[in-house]
Scaffold this active site. Structure first.
Site, PDB file in Angstrom:
ATOM      1  N   ASP A 233      -4.762   0.825  -5.164  1.00  0.00           N
ATOM      2  CA  ASP A 233      -5.837   0.007  -4.599  1.00  0.00           C
ATOM      3  C   ASP A 233      -6.710  -0.642  -5.674  1.00  0.00           C
ATOM      4  O   ASP A 233      -6.574  -1.813  -5.981  1.00  0.00           O
ATOM      5  CB  ASP A 233      -6.711   0.863  -3.685  1.00  0.00           C
ATOM      6  CG  ASP A 233      -6.060   1.084  -2.325  1.00  0.00           C
ATOM      7  OD1 ASP A 233      -5.170   0.309  -1.969  1.00  0.00           O
ATOM      8  OD2 ASP A 233      -6.451   2.025  -1.630  1.00  0.00           O
TER       9      ASP A 233
ATOM     10  N   GLY B 252       2.443  10.337 -24.854  1.00  0.00           N
ATOM     11  CA  GLY B 252       2.839   9.590 -26.047  1.00  0.00           C
ATOM     12  C   GLY B 252       3.523  10.505 -27.034  1.00  0.00           C
ATOM     13  O   GLY B 252       4.301  11.377 -26.642  1.00  0.00           O
ATOM     14  N   GLY B 253       3.223  10.332 -28.299  1.00  0.00           N
ATOM     15  CA  GLY B 253       3.871  11.155 -29.315  1.00  0.00           C
ATOM     16  C   GLY B 253       3.113  12.452 -29.577  1.00  0.00           C
ATOM     17  O   GLY B 253       3.506  13.228 -30.444  1.00  0.00           O
TER      18      GLY B 253
ATOM     19  N   GLU C 105      -2.631   2.850  -0.392  1.00  0.00           N
ATOM     20  CA  GLU C 105      -2.619   3.458  -1.728  1.00  0.00           C
ATOM     21  C   GLU C 105      -1.377   4.305  -2.054  1.00  0.00           C
ATOM     22  O   GLU C 105      -0.644   4.039  -2.990  1.00  0.00           O
ATOM     23  CB  GLU C 105      -3.886   4.319  -1.857  1.00  0.00           C
ATOM     24  CG  GLU C 105      -3.971   5.179  -3.087  1.00  0.00           C
ATOM     25  CD  GLU C 105      -4.123   4.373  -4.355  1.00  0.00           C
ATOM     26  OE1 GLU C 105      -5.071   3.584  -4.445  1.00  0.00           O
ATOM     27  OE2 GLU C 105      -3.303   4.534  -5.273  1.00  0.00           O
TER      28      GLU C 105
ATOM     29  N   GLN D  80      -9.740  -1.233   0.332  1.00  0.00           N
ATOM     30  CA  GLN D  80     -10.141  -0.990  -1.059  1.00  0.00           C
ATOM     31  C   GLN D  80      -9.639  -1.994  -2.088  1.00  0.00           C
ATOM     32  O   GLN D  80     -10.388  -2.413  -2.968  1.00  0.00           O
ATOM     33  CB  GLN D  80      -9.713   0.429  -1.482  1.00  0.00           C
ATOM     34  CG  GLN D  80     -10.167   0.762  -2.883  1.00  0.00           C
ATOM     35  CD  GLN D  80      -9.940   2.177  -3.359  1.00  0.00           C
ATOM     36  OE1 GLN D  80     -10.042   2.439  -4.534  1.00  0.00           O
ATOM     37  NE2 GLN D  80      -9.640   3.121  -2.484  1.00  0.00           N
TER      38      GLN D  80
HETATM   39  N1  CAO Z   1     -11.564 -12.658  12.668  1.00  0.00           N
HETATM   40  C1  CAO Z   1     -10.469 -12.573  13.448  1.00  0.00           C
HETATM   41  N2  CAO Z   1      -9.367 -11.896  13.084  1.00  0.00           N
HETATM   42  C2  CAO Z   1      -9.391 -11.253  11.922  1.00  0.00           C
HETATM   43  C3  CAO Z   1     -10.508 -11.309  11.062  1.00  0.00           C
HETATM   44  C4  CAO Z   1     -11.620 -12.030  11.486  1.00  0.00           C
HETATM   45  N3  CAO Z   1     -12.721 -12.129  10.729  1.00  0.00           N
HETATM   46  N4  CAO Z   1     -10.208 -10.564   9.961  1.00  0.00           N
HETATM   47  C5  CAO Z   1      -8.985 -10.098  10.133  1.00  0.00           C
HETATM   48  N5  CAO Z   1      -8.469 -10.503  11.299  1.00  0.00           N
HETATM   49  C6  CAO Z   1      -7.161 -10.215  11.862  1.00  0.00           C
HETATM   50  C7  CAO Z   1      -6.032 -10.735  11.027  1.00  0.00           C
HETATM   51  O1  CAO Z   1      -5.851 -12.100  11.241  1.00  0.00           O
HETATM   52  C8  CAO Z   1      -4.895  -9.874  11.509  1.00  0.00           C
HETATM   53  O2  CAO Z   1      -4.419 -10.380  12.736  1.00  0.00           O
HETATM   54  P1  CAO Z   1      -2.846 -10.548  13.150  1.00  0.00           P
HETATM   55  O3  CAO Z   1      -2.154  -9.326  12.647  1.00  0.00           O
HETATM   56  O4  CAO Z   1      -2.918 -10.664  14.632  1.00  0.00           O
HETATM   57  O5  CAO Z   1      -2.344 -11.768  12.514  1.00  0.00           O
HETATM   58  C9  CAO Z   1      -5.600  -8.557  11.788  1.00  0.00           C
HETATM   59  O6  CAO Z   1      -6.979  -8.835  11.885  1.00  0.00           O
HETATM   60  C10 CAO Z   1      -5.530  -7.485  10.718  1.00  0.00           C
HETATM   61  O7  CAO Z   1      -4.505  -7.620   9.918  1.00  0.00           O
HETATM   62  P2  CAO Z   1      -4.008  -6.553   8.844  1.00  0.00           P
HETATM   63  O8  CAO Z   1      -2.530  -6.521   8.955  1.00  0.00           O
HETATM   64  O9  CAO Z   1      -4.527  -6.908   7.525  1.00  0.00           O
HETATM   65  O10 CAO Z   1      -4.689  -5.160   9.266  1.00  0.00           O
HETATM   66  P3  CAO Z   1      -4.093  -3.706   9.450  1.00  0.00           P
HETATM   67  O11 CAO Z   1      -5.265  -2.829   9.699  1.00  0.00           O
HETATM   68  O12 CAO Z   1      -3.020  -3.651  10.461  1.00  0.00           O
HETATM   69  O13 CAO Z   1      -3.415  -3.323   8.051  1.00  0.00           O
HETATM   70  C11 CAO Z   1      -3.368  -2.987   5.673  1.00  0.00           C
HETATM   71  C12 CAO Z   1      -4.184  -2.885   6.969  1.00  0.00           C
HETATM   72  C13 CAO Z   1      -4.270  -2.610   4.529  1.00  0.00           C
HETATM   73  C14 CAO Z   1      -2.186  -1.982   5.745  1.00  0.00           C
HETATM   74  C15 CAO Z   1      -2.829  -4.424   5.521  1.00  0.00           C
HETATM   75  O14 CAO Z   1      -3.918  -5.288   5.556  1.00  0.00           O
HETATM   76  C16 CAO Z   1      -2.062  -4.650   4.235  1.00  0.00           C
HETATM   77  O15 CAO Z   1      -0.913  -4.229   4.092  1.00  0.00           O
HETATM   78  N6  CAO Z   1      -2.678  -5.369   3.290  1.00  0.00           N
HETATM   79  C17 CAO Z   1      -2.045  -5.781   2.074  1.00  0.00           C
HETATM   80  C18 CAO Z   1      -1.938  -4.640   1.132  1.00  0.00           C
HETATM   81  C19 CAO Z   1      -3.276  -4.036   0.839  1.00  0.00           C
HETATM   82  O16 CAO Z   1      -4.198  -4.678   0.368  1.00  0.00           O
HETATM   83  N7  CAO Z   1      -3.361  -2.732   1.037  1.00  0.00           N
HETATM   84  C20 CAO Z   1      -4.468  -1.994   0.488  1.00  0.00           C
HETATM   85  C21 CAO Z   1      -5.447  -1.613   1.422  1.00  0.00           C
HETATM   86  S1  CAO Z   1      -6.504  -0.497   0.616  1.00  0.00           S
HETATM   87  O17 CAO Z   1      -5.740   0.961   0.795  1.00  0.00           O
END
Ligand code: CAO
Length: 416
Positions: free
Chosen positions: A169, A248-249, A140, A17
């Site tokens: 988000d 607020g106030g 979030e 998001q």
């Molecule tokens: N081709 C190949 N690999 C891909 C890709 C693509 N097109 N797109 C993503 N990937 C890979 C990434 O390189 C990553 O690989 P590695 O971990 O091996 O390096 C993996 O997919 C996904 O990484 P991720 O850590 O982003 O995914 P996750 O599902 O484990 O975590 C989230 C999700 C949201 C917790 C994490 O992305 C995060 O903390 N993001 C930053 C904060 C954020 O924006 N949070 C809000 C999300 S909305 O609630």
């Protein structure tokens, strides 16, 4: 009409998001937003909480309108090559992967800057770079807890509470959009791109700044007079949860209206604005309160503010929330009915203004979404459907100079 961001190409390397909310906004305003997704699966929200089998979930469609979808495996050498080409020809890259993911993919800030020194690289992370939690993945509610929202939301005798509003988000995405637009204006002056980073914790805290105000007031004077805890309850050394008190106030509270016994949303929010005391008394049929020393000033009212709210609830008992607001608006009293999602979805004013829009979608049929909350005199963003997974892969690759044979070869190695 030329849209203000027309000609700006954005690589949308976002998911879930926070990032998608940012790039969707920029797409509404004319940017060419290319969402890069993993072949086969794409953004995880395509599959989350599906209400129609085999069709993209509303979670995805409502955060990815007006974009193109390019499938690309950016971990494969062939995919990296495509991404490098795209980077050379784009203005902005937006990502919200977990900490370090982009670096691990081989696209550090230094590398991106080397590939395209004019490119703006915008990131969302849970915590800011260098923060002692900067290795954490964040969603979030985690951000709401880390940014001060949860400890200050809810009732004093209940646990810390999460807001339904996406403070972590979408709010962070909006901050990032402001950062990107600022960097684009900066680039016009310097010719150089830069890194723009926004953390979810910081964005939540930014919206909780009045609570940091309250922390400092509390430390100085030991109480917060606008909180329900004043003057009869106890204050500790941290800002308490204030229930539905006005921040607020102006004291305010959520008050019961006719039908509250069966309708959980038969309520209005009522605000006692200091200088509106006289009209409030007139509206309630309590002219005797106007000059009564126990009611005349905000200070005098505060110790028995909940008795005043009780009296107002007595006045509201035979009025629906809509009838009550229709009376109170004539007296210039800041108030509103507590509206449900059903009421908002069907609100003719929100439909007319383009805040709630119905969008046709190839697979789903039409769905409702929230359109641009920002209104312009010379731009009326048209909201178009979110793309199907990989819908624009060929189009984008062709624009980068790939031939049909090249695209076939990329498909063979599952790079796109
Ligand atoms: N081709 C190949 N690999 C891909 C890709 C693509 N097109 N797109 C993503 N990937 C890979 C990434 O390189 C990553 O690989 P590695 O971990 O091996 O390096 C993996 O997919 C996904 O990484 P991720 O850590 O982003 O995914 P996750 O599902 O484990 O975590 C989230 C999700 C949201 C917790 C994490 O992305 C995060 O903390 N993001 C930053 C904060 C954020 O924006 N949070 C809000 C999300 S909305 O609630």
């Amino acid at each position: 009409m030329t849209k203000p961001l027309e000609g700006i190409r954005i690589i949308d390397f976002t998911h879930v998001q926070a990032g998608p909310a940012c790039t969707q906004l920029l797409a509404w305003f004319g940017a060419d937003v290319i969402k890069v997704e993993r072949p086969g699966s794409g953004d995880v929200t395509r599959n989350q909480l599906r209400d129609i089998p085999d069709a993209d979930a509303l979670y995805f469609t409502m955060l990815n309108s007006n974009k193109k979808s390019l499938t690309l495996d950016t971990k494969k050498p062939e995919g990296k090559e495509v991404l490098e080409k795209l980077i050379r020809e784009s203005d902005v890259l937006v990502e919200n992967f977990g900490p370090g993911a982009l670096d691990r993919m081989g696209f550090s800030w230094e590398r991106l800057n080397e590939l395209n020194p004019k490119m703006i690289v915008a990131s969302v992370k849970g915590f800011s770079d260098g923060h002692h939690y900067d290795d954490l993945k964040v969603y979030e509610n985690v951000a709401q807890c880390a940014g001060g929202a949860a400890s200050t939301t809810g009732f004093w005798d209940g646990p810390p509470t999460i807001s339904a509003a996406a403070l972590g988000d979408s709010n962070t995405g909006m901050h990032l959009a402001i950062g990107i637009l600022t960097a684009l204006l900066g680039r016009d002056k310097t010719g150089k791109g830069q890194k723009v980073a926004v953390s979810m914790q910081d964005s939540v805290l930014n919206l909780c700044r009045v609570k940091l105000r309250d922390q400092q007031r509390l430390e100085r004077v030991g109480y917060l007079e606008e909180y329900p805890q004043y003057p009869h309850g106890e204050f500790s050394d941290v800002v308490p949860r204030g229930g539905n008190a006005g921040g607020g106030g102006q004291p305010g509270w959520v008050l019961k209206c006719k039908g509250w016994e069966t309708d959980p949303n038969a309520y209005i929010y009522f605000t006692i604005q200091g200088h509106a005391w006289e009209p409030i008394c007139k509206a309630l049929g309590k002219p005797e309160w106007i000059d009564d020393p126990a009611y005349k000033t905000a200070e005098a009212r505060q110790p028995h503010i909940f008795d005043i709210f009780k009296t107002i609830e007595g006045w509201l008992a035979d009025k629906t929330k809509f009838e009550a607001v229709d009376i109170l608006r004539k007296f210039d009293i800041p108030c509103a009915p507590v509206l449900t999602m059903k009421e908002l979805a069907n609100d003719p004013s929100l439909r007319a203004s383009g805040t709630i829009v119905e969008v046709p979608h190839k697979k789903r049929g039409s769905y409702l979404t929230v359109g641009s909350p920002i209104k312009f005199s010379d731009l009326k963003p048209e909201i178009t459907a979110s793309p199907l997974l990989g819908e624009h892969t060929e189009e984008v690759l062709a624009s980068l100079g790939y031939s049909k044979q090249d695209i076939f070869n990329l498909r063979e190695v599952k790079a796109v």
